[in-house]
Enzyme design. Structure first.
Site, PDB file in Angstrom:
ATOM      1  N   ARG A 164      81.967  45.134 126.854  1.00 43.27           N
ATOM      2  CA  ARG A 164      82.315  45.633 128.179  1.00 43.27           C
ATOM      3  C   ARG A 164      82.584  47.129 128.049  1.00 43.27           C
ATOM      4  O   ARG A 164      83.050  47.598 127.009  1.00 43.27           O
ATOM      5  CB  ARG A 164      83.560  44.931 128.723  1.00 43.27           C
ATOM      6  CG  ARG A 164      83.403  43.429 128.924  1.00 43.27           C
ATOM      7  CD  ARG A 164      84.717  42.828 129.404  1.00 43.27           C
ATOM      8  NE  ARG A 164      84.596  41.398 129.662  1.00 43.27           N
ATOM      9  CZ  ARG A 164      84.812  40.448 128.755  1.00 43.27           C
ATOM     10  NH1 ARG A 164      85.178  40.787 127.514  1.00 43.27           N
ATOM     11  NH2 ARG A 164      84.667  39.176 129.068  1.00 43.27           N
ATOM     12  N   LYS A 190      89.585  40.753 127.235  1.00 46.18           N
ATOM     13  CA  LYS A 190      90.418  40.419 128.390  1.00 46.18           C
ATOM     14  C   LYS A 190      91.631  39.629 127.947  1.00 46.18           C
ATOM     15  O   LYS A 190      91.546  38.770 127.068  1.00 46.18           O
ATOM     16  CB  LYS A 190      89.608  39.596 129.394  1.00 46.18           C
ATOM     17  CG  LYS A 190      88.615  40.406 130.210  1.00 46.18           C
ATOM     18  CD  LYS A 190      87.962  39.546 131.273  1.00 46.18           C
ATOM     19  CE  LYS A 190      87.061  40.372 132.170  1.00 46.18           C
ATOM     20  NZ  LYS A 190      86.434  39.546 133.229  1.00 46.18           N
ATOM     21  N   HIS A 255      77.186  47.332 132.690  1.00 43.02           N
ATOM     22  CA  HIS A 255      77.150  45.873 132.553  1.00 43.02           C
ATOM     23  C   HIS A 255      75.733  45.354 132.374  1.00 43.02           C
ATOM     24  O   HIS A 255      75.528  44.276 131.804  1.00 43.02           O
ATOM     25  CB  HIS A 255      77.793  45.207 133.775  1.00 43.02           C
ATOM     26  CG  HIS A 255      77.971  43.729 133.609  1.00 43.02           C
ATOM     27  ND1 HIS A 255      78.986  43.188 132.841  1.00 43.02           N
ATOM     28  CD2 HIS A 255      77.244  42.675 134.067  1.00 43.02           C
ATOM     29  CE1 HIS A 255      78.879  41.869 132.858  1.00 43.02           C
ATOM     30  NE2 HIS A 255      77.835  41.529 133.590  1.00 43.02           N
ATOM     31  N   ARG A 258      75.232  44.858 128.724  1.00 44.63           N
ATOM     32  CA  ARG A 258      75.912  43.640 128.248  1.00 44.63           C
ATOM     33  C   ARG A 258      75.118  42.404 128.664  1.00 44.63           C
ATOM     34  O   ARG A 258      74.958  41.466 127.885  1.00 44.63           O
ATOM     35  CB  ARG A 258      77.330  43.608 128.831  1.00 44.63           C
ATOM     36  CG  ARG A 258      78.111  42.329 128.568  1.00 44.63           C
ATOM     37  CD  ARG A 258      79.543  42.517 129.082  1.00 44.63           C
ATOM     38  NE  ARG A 258      80.274  41.271 129.195  1.00 44.63           N
ATOM     39  CZ  ARG A 258      80.906  40.666 128.202  1.00 44.63           C
ATOM     40  NH1 ARG A 258      80.857  41.186 126.988  1.00 44.63           N
ATOM     41  NH2 ARG A 258      81.577  39.541 128.386  1.00 44.63           N
ATOM     42  N   HIS A 281      83.440  35.212 126.302  1.00 45.36           N
ATOM     43  CA  HIS A 281      83.630  34.410 127.508  1.00 45.36           C
ATOM     44  C   HIS A 281      84.569  33.244 127.216  1.00 45.36           C
ATOM     45  O   HIS A 281      84.312  32.448 126.316  1.00 45.36           O
ATOM     46  CB  HIS A 281      82.291  33.843 128.002  1.00 45.36           C
ATOM     47  CG  HIS A 281      81.399  34.859 128.622  1.00 45.36           C
ATOM     48  ND1 HIS A 281      80.030  34.713 128.702  1.00 45.36           N
ATOM     49  CD2 HIS A 281      81.670  36.056 129.203  1.00 45.36           C
ATOM     50  CE1 HIS A 281      79.506  35.769 129.298  1.00 45.36           C
ATOM     51  NE2 HIS A 281      80.479  36.595 129.609  1.00 45.36           N
ATOM     52  N   TYR A 290      73.841  33.287 132.531  1.00 42.41           N
ATOM     53  CA  TYR A 290      72.827  34.168 131.961  1.00 42.41           C
ATOM     54  C   TYR A 290      71.623  33.353 131.503  1.00 42.41           C
ATOM     55  O   TYR A 290      70.478  33.772 131.639  1.00 42.41           O
ATOM     56  CB  TYR A 290      73.401  34.939 130.774  1.00 42.41           C
ATOM     57  CG  TYR A 290      74.487  35.922 131.115  1.00 42.41           C
ATOM     58  CD1 TYR A 290      74.248  36.989 131.973  1.00 42.41           C
ATOM     59  CD2 TYR A 290      75.758  35.799 130.565  1.00 42.41           C
ATOM     60  CE1 TYR A 290      75.238  37.906 132.279  1.00 42.41           C
ATOM     61  CE2 TYR A 290      76.757  36.710 130.868  1.00 42.41           C
ATOM     62  CZ  TYR A 290      76.487  37.757 131.721  1.00 42.41           C
ATOM     63  OH  TYR A 290      77.475  38.657 132.015  1.00 42.41           O
TER      64      TYR A 290
END
Length: 313
Positions: A164, A190, A255, A258, A281, A290
């Site tokens: 990110r 995150k 993004h 990514r 994730h 994706y």
């Protein structure tokens, strides 16, 4: 933590923009600051932006942020739709507001959460683009290396590691290391989780050329030695695209790199679980989006129709 928020481009206390909020128990900005303290990293930054966005709307409509009703939030949602905000953006903003008002209820400031039953737009499971094709990715990598050592590092870490942009901007030279023969970069994901990322040889070479022996400070720095921010990375990619991928010059985003990392890894035969781990994730459904999206255009029935009608002119 500074309790000020950015509202309409200015750094001002939220309460100063909200008539009647100065006498609230507690003031809006103090309650918001306390709420934000319960979150970390990217989540805190996103929630701060979302609260500021709603605070600006309240100020324009002379609504006390601690006196809003569901009707106000429905009107706020409708205004975003008219302004063209994406469903995912609207849903995220409402989620932030629901969390904020739930916190206010828990603290005894409000009797109920006005956002609890607000309808949120449906967000589809499918990702609409696959970022970059293999050919576009190769062109971008080559152009980045020809542009400058720093640009090569930015593009390679975003595209090859799937970082990110916030993870890239926060990374420091001290986060580089070795583990079991691998060159690794430890990034903050995150929620504040730390994860070691393997650096492929091509990116290692780019890093060594760029750092030139520097052993501390921001991994990717400006001319003044400060960390590059996400806006600088965004501008750098757009300038690069104007030269090498002009059809993407007005829409290439960090993004996208990514996203391309995920789809190209899956195309190369990587296991879905391994790609999930690479991207950090928490929910495997995010990675599967994706996987579904990368074949949507390839399987379009329009090719079959065109083939059927070929030669019938």
């Amino acid at each position: 933590m500074n309790s000020d928020m950015i509202v309409e481009g200015e750094l001002v206390p939220v309460a100063a923009r909200l008539p009647g909020s100065a006498g609230s128990r507690p003031t809006v900005e103090r309650l918001a600051a306390a709420f934000l303290l319960s979150h970390q990293g990217n989540t805190r930054e996103a929630y701060q932006r979302d609260l500021a966005h709603f605070a600006a709307w309240c100020a324009r409509h002379e609504v006390d942020m601690l006196a809003v009703t569901r009707a106000h939030l429905d009107a706020y949602t409708e205004q975003q739709r008219r302004d063209g905000a994406a469903p995912a953006t609207i849903s995220r903003r409402l989620s932030a507001l629901s969390g904020f008002y739930a916190y206010a209820v828990e603290e005894g400031v409000l009797a109920r959460n006005p956002a609890a039953r607000v309808r949120r737009p449906k967000v589809g499971d499918n990702v609409q683009s696959t970022g970059l094709s293999k050919e576009e990715a190769v062109i971008l990598l080559d152009a980045a290396e020809a542009h400058s050592p720093r640009t090569a590092v930015v593009v390679q870490l975003l595209l090859l590691l799937g970082l990110r942009v916030s993870e890239l901007c926060r990374a420091r030279v001290e986060d580089l290391g070795y583990e079991r023969g691998h060159r690794v970069l430890t990034v903050t994901r995150k929620g504040g989780r730390r994860q070691r990322m393997v650096i492929p040889p091509r990116a290692i070479d780019a890093l060594e050329r760029y750092l030139a022996g520097r052993d501390s400070g921001p991994l990717v720095a400006t001319a003044t030695g400060r960390p590059m921010d996400r806006h600088a990375v965004w501008r750098l990619l757009r300038r690069l695209a104007r030269d090498c991928l002009p059809h993407l010059a007005d829409r290439l985003h960090p993004h996208d790199l990514r996203h391309a990392c995920a789809t190209l890894a899956l195309d190369a035969g990587a296991e879905l679980r391994d790609v999930q781990d690479l991207l950090g994730h928490a929910d495997p459904r995010t990675t599967r989006r994706y996987d579904r999206a990368r074949h949507n255009l390839d399987r379009s029935p329009t090719y079959a129709v065109a083939g059927l009608l070929a030669g019938r002119r």
